[in-house]
Structure formats: structure tokens, C-alpha cells
Design an enzyme around this catalytic site. Structure first.
Site, PDB file in Angstrom:
ATOM      1  N   GLY A  24     -16.214 -43.678  57.585  1.00  0.00           N
ATOM      2  CA  GLY A  24     -16.388 -45.038  57.055  1.00  0.00           C
ATOM      3  C   GLY A  24     -16.072 -46.082  58.108  1.00  0.00           C
ATOM      4  N   ALA A  25     -16.543 -45.820  59.338  1.00  0.00           N
ATOM      5  CA  ALA A  25     -16.160 -46.682  60.467  1.00  0.00           C
ATOM      6  C   ALA A  25     -17.157 -47.796  60.730  1.00  0.00           C
ATOM      7  CB  ALA A  25     -15.979 -45.826  61.719  1.00  0.00           C
ATOM      8  N   SER A  26     -18.137 -47.974  59.841  1.00  0.00           N
ATOM      9  CA  SER A  26     -19.144 -49.002  60.091  1.00  0.00           C
ATOM     10  C   SER A  26     -18.646 -50.407  59.771  1.00  0.00           C
ATOM     11  CB  SER A  26     -20.404 -48.715  59.271  1.00  0.00           C
ATOM     12  OG  SER A  26     -20.094 -48.688  57.890  1.00  0.00           O
ATOM     13  N   SER A  36      -4.078 -45.613  48.798  1.00  0.00           N
ATOM     14  CA  SER A  36      -4.093 -46.985  48.277  1.00  0.00           C
ATOM     15  C   SER A  36      -2.855 -47.230  47.434  1.00  0.00           C
ATOM     16  CB  SER A  36      -5.328 -47.194  47.392  1.00  0.00           C
ATOM     17  OG  SER A  36      -5.213 -48.403  46.658  1.00  0.00           O
ATOM     18  N   TYR A  58     -10.399 -44.278  40.616  1.00  0.00           N
ATOM     19  CA  TYR A  58      -9.971 -44.576  41.997  1.00  0.00           C
ATOM     20  C   TYR A  58      -8.501 -44.197  42.208  1.00  0.00           C
ATOM     21  CZ  TYR A  58      -9.271 -47.559  46.176  1.00  0.00           C
ATOM     22  OH  TYR A  58      -8.981 -48.042  47.433  1.00  0.00           O
ATOM     23  N   ALA A  67      -6.765 -42.026  40.548  1.00  0.00           N
ATOM     24  CA  ALA A  67      -6.635 -40.561  40.531  1.00  0.00           C
ATOM     25  C   ALA A  67      -7.013 -39.991  41.897  1.00  0.00           C
ATOM     26  CB  ALA A  67      -7.520 -39.969  39.441  1.00  0.00           C
ATOM     27  N   LYS A  98      -6.872 -41.523  44.805  1.00  0.00           N
ATOM     28  CA  LYS A  98      -5.913 -41.933  45.843  1.00  0.00           C
ATOM     29  C   LYS A  98      -4.557 -41.280  45.658  1.00  0.00           C
ATOM     30  CE  LYS A  98      -8.710 -44.622  48.156  1.00  0.00           C
ATOM     31  NZ  LYS A  98      -9.106 -44.287  49.532  1.00  0.00           N
ATOM     32  N   ILE A 156      -6.441 -55.840  50.985  1.00  0.00           N
ATOM     33  CA  ILE A 156      -6.893 -56.135  52.357  1.00  0.00           C
ATOM     34  C   ILE A 156      -8.262 -56.813  52.283  1.00  0.00           C
ATOM     35  CG2 ILE A 156      -7.317 -55.138  54.650  1.00  0.00           C
ATOM     36  CD1 ILE A 156      -4.451 -54.581  53.544  1.00  0.00           C
TER      37      ILE A 156
HETATM   38  N1  LIG Z   1      -9.728 -53.147  51.104  1.00  0.00           N
HETATM   39  C1  LIG Z   1      -8.621 -52.872  50.449  1.00  0.00           C
HETATM   40  O1  LIG Z   1      -7.921 -53.755  49.941  1.00  0.00           O
HETATM   41  C2  LIG Z   1      -8.162 -51.445  50.306  1.00  0.00           C
HETATM   42  C3  LIG Z   1      -6.946 -51.227  49.668  1.00  0.00           C
HETATM   43  C4  LIG Z   1      -6.494 -49.922  49.554  1.00  0.00           C
HETATM   44  C5  LIG Z   1      -7.230 -48.873  50.056  1.00  0.00           C
HETATM   45  N2  LIG Z   1      -8.413 -49.122  50.663  1.00  0.00           N
HETATM   46  C6  LIG Z   1      -9.154 -47.956  51.171  1.00  0.00           C
HETATM   47  O2  LIG Z   1      -9.461 -48.148  52.531  1.00  0.00           O
HETATM   48  C7  LIG Z   1     -10.688 -47.480  52.847  1.00  0.00           C
HETATM   49  C8  LIG Z   1     -11.638 -48.466  53.500  1.00  0.00           C
HETATM   50  O3  LIG Z   1     -11.856 -49.518  52.584  1.00  0.00           O
HETATM   51  P1  LIG Z   1     -12.614 -50.876  52.983  1.00  0.00           P
HETATM   52  O4  LIG Z   1     -11.980 -51.948  52.190  1.00  0.00           O
HETATM   53  O5  LIG Z   1     -12.727 -50.993  54.458  1.00  0.00           O
HETATM   54  O6  LIG Z   1     -14.024 -50.564  52.299  1.00  0.00           O
HETATM   55  P2  LIG Z   1     -15.515 -50.879  52.726  1.00  0.00           P
HETATM   56  O7  LIG Z   1     -16.293 -50.765  51.463  1.00  0.00           O
HETATM   57  O8  LIG Z   1     -15.611 -52.117  53.529  1.00  0.00           O
HETATM   58  O9  LIG Z   1     -15.856 -49.657  53.684  1.00  0.00           O
HETATM   59  C9  LIG Z   1     -15.953 -48.350  53.180  1.00  0.00           C
HETATM   60  C10 LIG Z   1     -16.561 -47.460  54.215  1.00  0.00           C
HETATM   61  O10 LIG Z   1     -16.702 -46.147  53.636  1.00  0.00           O
HETATM   62  C11 LIG Z   1     -18.027 -45.700  53.855  1.00  0.00           C
HETATM   63  N3  LIG Z   1     -18.470 -44.828  52.771  1.00  0.00           N
HETATM   64  C12 LIG Z   1     -18.521 -45.114  51.451  1.00  0.00           C
HETATM   65  N4  LIG Z   1     -19.043 -44.088  50.775  1.00  0.00           N
HETATM   66  C13 LIG Z   1     -19.325 -43.120  51.692  1.00  0.00           C
HETATM   67  C14 LIG Z   1     -19.880 -41.831  51.614  1.00  0.00           C
HETATM   68  N5  LIG Z   1     -20.269 -41.292  50.463  1.00  0.00           N
HETATM   69  N6  LIG Z   1     -19.999 -41.105  52.757  1.00  0.00           N
HETATM   70  C15 LIG Z   1     -19.628 -41.634  53.937  1.00  0.00           C
HETATM   71  N7  LIG Z   1     -19.090 -42.855  54.079  1.00  0.00           N
HETATM   72  C16 LIG Z   1     -18.947 -43.587  52.962  1.00  0.00           C
HETATM   73  C17 LIG Z   1     -18.881 -46.950  53.936  1.00  0.00           C
HETATM   74  O11 LIG Z   1     -20.074 -46.695  54.638  1.00  0.00           O
HETATM   75  C18 LIG Z   1     -17.946 -47.898  54.673  1.00  0.00           C
HETATM   76  O12 LIG Z   1     -18.059 -47.712  56.060  1.00  0.00           O
HETATM   77  C19 LIG Z   1     -11.202 -46.904  51.527  1.00  0.00           C
HETATM   78  O13 LIG Z   1     -10.823 -45.556  51.409  1.00  0.00           O
HETATM   79  C20 LIG Z   1     -10.495 -47.741  50.482  1.00  0.00           C
HETATM   80  O14 LIG Z   1     -10.364 -47.059  49.273  1.00  0.00           O
HETATM   81  C21 LIG Z   1      -8.907 -50.385  50.798  1.00  0.00           C
END
Ligand SMILES: NC(=O)c1ccc[n+]([C@@H]2O[C@H](COP(=O)([O-])OP(=O)(O)OC[C@H]3O[C@@H](n4cnc5c(N)ncnc54)[C@H](O)[C@@H]3O)[C@@H](O)[C@H]2O)c1
Length: 242
Positions: free
Chosen positions: A10-12, A137, A150, A152, A154, A183
Site C-alpha cells: 500500500g505504498a502508493s 489501528s 475493521y 476485528a 486490526k 492520521i
Molecule cells: N489514516 C488513518 O487515520 C489510519 C489510522 C489507523 C490505521 N490506519 C491504517 O494505515 C494503513 C494505511 O492507511 P492510509 O490512511 O494510508 O490509507 P489509504 O487508503 O490512503 O492507503 C491504503 C493503501 O492500501 C492499498 N490497498 C488497499 N487495498 C489493497 C489491496 N487489496 N491490495 C493491495 N493494496 C491495497 C491502497 O492501494 C493504498 O496504497 C491501513 O492499513 C490503515 O488501516 C490508518
């Protein structure tokens, strides 16, 4: 030649992109994986200061995860750090939740980490400092209305982290989780303003977190300074779950 390699799912964009940039800054060659937006991932890769490899696919597919690890070894000959960051939400109250909404979230957030760890472990065990960092999370610690699927996934990642840490500790691999709070990313950007405000009111530091603040915790856990830390959950939540 001796540079270590890290794979970040998910590095995009969002937290995953920040982790890729931070680990590159720390000297790791980086494999960036994404669901489908290769152009976006390539853009992140272009900002890295070490060598990179961009791979696309669905981390809920075990064959895809196996292939990502194989391509990492083909390209860099090693894998030292695995960051299981890819994740998604399908928020709704439990009474309205469909089988698909529950399955999708569990498959990406939890099964994806399982598939990748299983394929990556033999290489992580060969590393002088193998590391798994699972992005959990605050919802997995404290729960959250509308996020039973979600939370469950995490919370499952936390149990997974602790169990795996016990399995591979003797092989020199540490396994930890990072639990972000609220975030600023595309994921939280999709949440209605009144929900955002009600969560931010509960944050001790009285503001949303930035992606680099999560990435710096990941960078710490990936580094030499965290060599005696395993099976832990590091909250990066500004005091939200206190
Ligand atoms: N943003 C927040 O406040 C927050 C809080 C707690 C946890 N998180 C966790 O941090 C991580 C990143 O979250 P974010 O806010 O950057 O989200 P985001 O939606 O901006 O990015 C998610 C990334 O996961 C990739 N992804 C999603 N489904 C996929 C799949 N089936 N296969 C491959 N890649 C997939 C997407 O392409 C994207 O690059 C997640 O696991 C999220 O649950 C985020």
C-alpha cells in the site's frame, strides 16, 4: 551492494508512501506495492533515494503475495523488512453489514499480512536484522462504532503480531505493530466532517496526525535502535486511546 531491502504494501499513497520514503531515507532499497495505481506508486518511487521496485496486485490473493516476495528476491537478493500497511475500510453498523463488507476488510487487512509473512519469513530469517511491522489501528485496541469488521481485522493483526514474534524470535526476527490514531490521509478524508470533529475532540494532542509521524515510528522499529523490541504495539495516536 550490501544495502538492506524493505517491502512496503500500500505504498502508493498515505502512510505506506511515507513509510517507503522514510525507509529509503534510512538506506533501504524499497519494494513498493500497490493495488492498481502504478503511476502513483512510480511517483513515490521516484522520490526515493535508493533503488526501488514497483509491483501491483491484490494483497488479499496469496499467489500475488508469494509473487511479490519472489520478485523482491529476484531484484534485490534479500528481504530484511516487511511493512504490512495495505488496508481498507468498509464502515457501517453491524446490523447493516454485508458478508462482502466483512470479508473484504478481513481479507485485505489481516489475510494479506498472513500471506506476506508466510512467504517472506524464510528470507527475513536470513537477514542479520529481520523485521516485520504490521500497521494496526487504534480501532483494533479500543474498537469503534461502525467498524466491527475493521476493528476485528486490526485486533487480529495484534494477536498475529504477538504470536508470530514468539515463533520467530529465536531466529532473530522481530515482529511489532504500529497503531495509528487519526492520521490525515485519503482514508480519513472520506469520513464525514462531524465524525472527524468528534474524534479529534478526544485526541490528547488536539490535532490529527501526519503520515510522517507514523512513518518515523516504522523507521525506528526497522532500525538498529529497536533490536530488542518485539511483540509490541506502538500507538501513534496523539493520545487518542488513553
Ligand atoms: N489514516 C488513518 O487515520 C489510519 C489510522 C489507523 C490505521 N490506519 C491504517 O494505515 C494503513 C494505511 O492507511 P492510509 O490512511 O494510508 O490509507 P489509504 O487508503 O490512503 O492507503 C491504503 C493503501 O492500501 C492499498 N490497498 C488497499 N487495498 C489493497 C489491496 N487489496 N491490495 C493491495 N493494496 C491495497 C491502497 O492501494 C493504498 O496504497 C491501513 O492499513 C490503515 O488501516 C490508518
Amino acid at each position: 551492494m550490501d544495502r538492506k531491502a524493505a517491502l512496503v504494501t500500500g505504498a502508493s499513497r498515505g502512510i505506506g508512501a511515507a513509510c517507503a520514503l522514510e525507509l529509503s531515507r534510512l538506506g533501504f532499497d524499497i519494494v513498493l506495492t500497490c493495488r492498481g495505481n502504478v503511476a502513483l506508486a512510480e511517483e513515490v518511487a521516484s522520490q526515493c533515494v535508493t533503488d526501488t521496485l514497483v509491483l501491483a496486485g491484490d494483497c488479499a490473493d496469496s499467489a500475488v503475495c508469494k509473487d511479490w516476495v519472489a520478485k523482491t528476491i529476484e531484484r534485490f537478493g534479500r528481504l530484511d523488512v516487511l511493512v504490512n500497511n495495505a488496508g481498507l475500510t468498509r464502515d457501517t453498523l453491524l446490523l447493516r453489514m454485508t458478508d462482502e463488507q466483512f470479508d473484504d476488510v478481513l481479507k485485505v487487512n489481516l489475510y494479506g499480512a498472513f500471506y506476506l509473512c508466510r512467504s517472506a519469513l524464510k528470507y527475513l530469517m536470513k537477514s542479520p536484522a529481520g523485521r516485520v511491522i504490521n500497521i494496526s489501528s487504534v480501532s483494533g485496541i479500543a474498537g469503534n462504532t461502525g467498524q466491527s469488521n475493521y476493528a476485528a481485522s486490526k485486533a487480529g493483526l495484534i494477536g498475529f503480531t504477538k504470536s508470530l514474534s514468539k515463533e520467530v524470535g529465536k531466529r532473530g526476527v522481530t515482529v511489532n505493530a504500529v497503531a495509528p490514531g487519526w492520521i490525515e490521509t485519503d482514508m480519513t478524508g472520506a469520513v464525514p466532517e462531524e465524525v472527524t470533529q468528534s474524534i479529534l475532540e478526544r485526541v490528547t494532542l488536539a490535532r490529527a496526525g501526519k503520515v510522517w509521524e507514523v512513518a518515523s515510528a516504522v523507521g525506528f522499529l526497522a532500525g538498529e535502535g529497536a533490536s530488542y523490541i518485539t511483540g509490541q504495539v506502538l500507538s501513534v495516536d496523539g493520545g487518542l486511546a488513553l
